[in-house]
Write an enzyme that holds these catalytic residues in place. Sequence first.
Site, PDB file in Angstrom:
ATOM      1  N   HIS A 204       0.800  -1.223   0.000  1.00  0.00           N
ATOM      2  CA  HIS A 204       0.000   0.000   0.000  1.00  0.00           C
ATOM      3  C   HIS A 204       0.833   1.273   0.000  1.00  0.00           C
ATOM      4  O   HIS A 204       0.289   2.356  -0.105  1.00  0.00           O
ATOM      5  CB  HIS A 204      -0.955   0.027   1.199  1.00  0.00           C
TER       6      HIS A 204
HETATM    7  C1  UD1 Z   1      -1.884   5.201   6.365  1.00  0.00           C
HETATM    8  C2  UD1 Z   1      -0.557   5.581   6.998  1.00  0.00           C
HETATM    9  C3  UD1 Z   1       0.454   4.464   6.776  1.00  0.00           C
HETATM   10  C4  UD1 Z   1      -0.101   3.130   7.245  1.00  0.00           C
HETATM   11  C5  UD1 Z   1      -1.422   2.864   6.555  1.00  0.00           C
HETATM   12  C6  UD1 Z   1      -2.057   1.562   6.958  1.00  0.00           C
HETATM   13  C7  UD1 Z   1      -0.051   7.974   6.969  1.00  0.00           C
HETATM   14  C8  UD1 Z   1       0.824   9.003   6.377  1.00  0.00           C
HETATM   15  N1  UD1 Z   1       0.008   6.770   6.412  1.00  0.00           N
HETATM   16  O1  UD1 Z   1      -1.674   5.106   4.967  1.00  0.00           O
HETATM   17  O2  UD1 Z   1       1.629   4.748   7.511  1.00  0.00           O
HETATM   18  O3  UD1 Z   1       0.826   2.112   6.933  1.00  0.00           O
HETATM   19  O4  UD1 Z   1      -2.310   3.950   6.886  1.00  0.00           O
HETATM   20  O5  UD1 Z   1      -3.189   1.324   6.178  1.00  0.00           O
HETATM   21  O6  UD1 Z   1      -0.752   8.258   7.909  1.00  0.00           O
HETATM   22  N2  UD1 Z   1      -9.014   5.075   2.175  1.00  0.00           N
HETATM   23  C9  UD1 Z   1     -10.226   4.453   2.092  1.00  0.00           C
HETATM   24  N3  UD1 Z   1     -10.833   4.076   3.243  1.00  0.00           N
HETATM   25  C10 UD1 Z   1     -10.267   4.292   4.460  1.00  0.00           C
HETATM   26  C11 UD1 Z   1      -9.025   4.953   4.530  1.00  0.00           C
HETATM   27  C12 UD1 Z   1      -8.411   5.324   3.378  1.00  0.00           C
HETATM   28  O7  UD1 Z   1     -10.760   4.237   1.025  1.00  0.00           O
HETATM   29  O8  UD1 Z   1     -10.875   3.903   5.473  1.00  0.00           O
HETATM   30  C13 UD1 Z   1      -8.351   5.464   0.937  1.00  0.00           C
HETATM   31  C14 UD1 Z   1      -8.572   6.898   0.629  1.00  0.00           C
HETATM   32  O9  UD1 Z   1      -8.849   7.005  -0.712  1.00  0.00           O
HETATM   33  C15 UD1 Z   1      -7.240   7.549   0.944  1.00  0.00           C
HETATM   34  C16 UD1 Z   1      -6.253   6.422   0.758  1.00  0.00           C
HETATM   35  O10 UD1 Z   1      -6.961   5.219   1.039  1.00  0.00           O
HETATM   36  O11 UD1 Z   1      -6.968   8.644   0.153  1.00  0.00           O
HETATM   37  C17 UD1 Z   1      -5.087   6.527   1.665  1.00  0.00           C
HETATM   38  O12 UD1 Z   1      -5.512   6.638   3.027  1.00  0.00           O
HETATM   39  P1  UD1 Z   1      -4.604   7.445   4.082  1.00  0.00           P
HETATM   40  O13 UD1 Z   1      -5.168   7.353   5.437  1.00  0.00           O
HETATM   41  O14 UD1 Z   1      -4.308   8.795   3.558  1.00  0.00           O
HETATM   42  O15 UD1 Z   1      -3.225   6.685   4.050  1.00  0.00           O
HETATM   43  P2  UD1 Z   1      -2.885   5.131   3.953  1.00  0.00           P
HETATM   44  O16 UD1 Z   1      -2.305   4.887   2.601  1.00  0.00           O
HETATM   45  O17 UD1 Z   1      -3.981   4.253   4.415  1.00  0.00           O
END
Ligand code: UD1
Length: 360
Positions: A204
Site C-alpha cells: 500500500h
Molecule cells: C496510512 C498511513 C500508513 C499506514 C497505513 C495503513 C499515513 C501518512 N500513512 O496510509 O503509515 O501504513 O495507513 O493502512 O498516515 N481510504 C479508504 N478508506 C479508508 C481509509 C483510506 O478508502 O478507510 C483510501 C482513501 O482514498 C485515501 C487512501 O486510502 O486517500 C489513503 O488513506 P490514508 O489514510 O491517507 O493513508 P494510507 O495509505 O492508508
Amino acid sequence: MRNTHILHVVGARPNFMKAAPVLRALGEHDSIRQTLVHTGQHYDFNLSEAFFQELGMPAPDVNLHVGSGSHAEQTAEIMKRFEPIVLERRPDVVIVYGDVNSTVAAALVCAKLRVPVAHVEAGLRSFDRSMPEEINRLLTDQVAELLFTPSQDGNDNLAREGIPLANVHLVGNVMIDTLMRMLPCARRHVPADLPERFVLVTLHRPANVDDVAWLGDILRLLTRISATTQVIFPVHPRTKRRLTAAGLNGSNHRGLHLSEPLPYLNFLALQTRATVVITDSGGIQEETTFLGIPCITVRENTERPITVTRGTNTLVGRDPLRLCTEVERILGGEHKRGTVPPYWDGHAAERIAAIMDNTF
Ligand code: UD1
C-alpha cells in the site's frame, strides 16, 4: 485520591492493535481515567470498525471523522478538530501511537497547548525523508515528553537526536502483545480450504502502488508465481484505486486471489500459515519475525532493522530480479530462521502502564 486522565489518539489501521493492549493495561490502574479519540483517518469498516470489534476495544469517546485528503489537508483537519477536544477534556497526558498522520497532528496540538505527549513506538527511523511516516516519526519524537521504544535501535536513534535519555523507555513491542493475545483465536480463523503452501501479499505504500510501471511489474511477478503456488493478496483501498486506474485489477485469475482488506484475525491466521509474506507494511515485518515466517519487504529501507538483523525479514528494494530470486529461494525451502527480539514478550503495554502510573 489521584485521578490521572489519559487521552489516547488513534486514527489508522496500524494504530488500533497498538492502542488495544495499552488501554487494557491502563484499565487495571484504579487511579487512571481514560478517553479514546478516533480521528477517523481510516473510516472503512474493514480498516477500522472491524478492528475495534475483534480487539475488544471500547468504542471511541470521540470520533473526529476527518476522512481522506492530501497530507496537509488531513493533518490540518485533525489538528483543527482535535484542539477543542483537548481544551474541553483537559487530559493530563495524551498518548499517540506509531507514525501515521493522526500521530503527528495530535502531538503538535498537544505540544502547543503544553499538554504532555507520550509516544508509543518511538525512535524508529528509516532515514528516508521521502516517506511521510519518517517525517511523522521525527516530529512526534521531538515534541514528546515520554518516549516508549520497541527495541534498542530506537533508544540509540533518540540519543543521537539529543532526546534526554531520562524520557526514553525501552518497553518492547505492543503490537506483539496483541498478536500473542489473539493468536489462539486467530488459529480458529484458518480457512478450511487454505492451500498447504501459499504466498501472502500486502502492498500500500505510495512508493510501490503509485508507480504504475512498478506496480505492473510486481503484478506480473505475482501472476507468474501463481502458476505454481497460490497467491493471496488482500488489497488496500489506495492500491485498489491504482489497480483500477491502470486497468490491472482484471488480473485476478486461477492462482492469484485478490480480496478486500481482511480483518485482524483472518489476516493473522493467514500469516501463521504462509510459506512467505511479501509486504511493504511496517507491522507485518514485525509480526512475521515473531511468528518465524519468512518475509520479503519491497522497500529500499526499513525503520525496523531488527527484523532484518534478528528476524526473518529480507529487504529487496525495487528490484524485480531480487524480488523474484528471493521468492524462489524461499519457495525452494531456503530461508532465514530468525529469533524474537528482546521484550517482544506480550508485556510491553504493562510496562508502559507502570511507567505512566509512576510519572503522572
Ligand atoms: C496510512 C498511513 C500508513 C499506514 C497505513 C495503513 C499515513 C501518512 N500513512 O496510509 O503509515 O501504513 O495507513 O493502512 O498516515 N481510504 C479508504 N478508506 C479508508 C481509509 C483510506 O478508502 O478507510 C483510501 C482513501 O482514498 C485515501 C487512501 O486510502 O486517500 C489513503 O488513506 P490514508 O489514510 O491517507 O493513508 P494510507 O495509505 O492508508
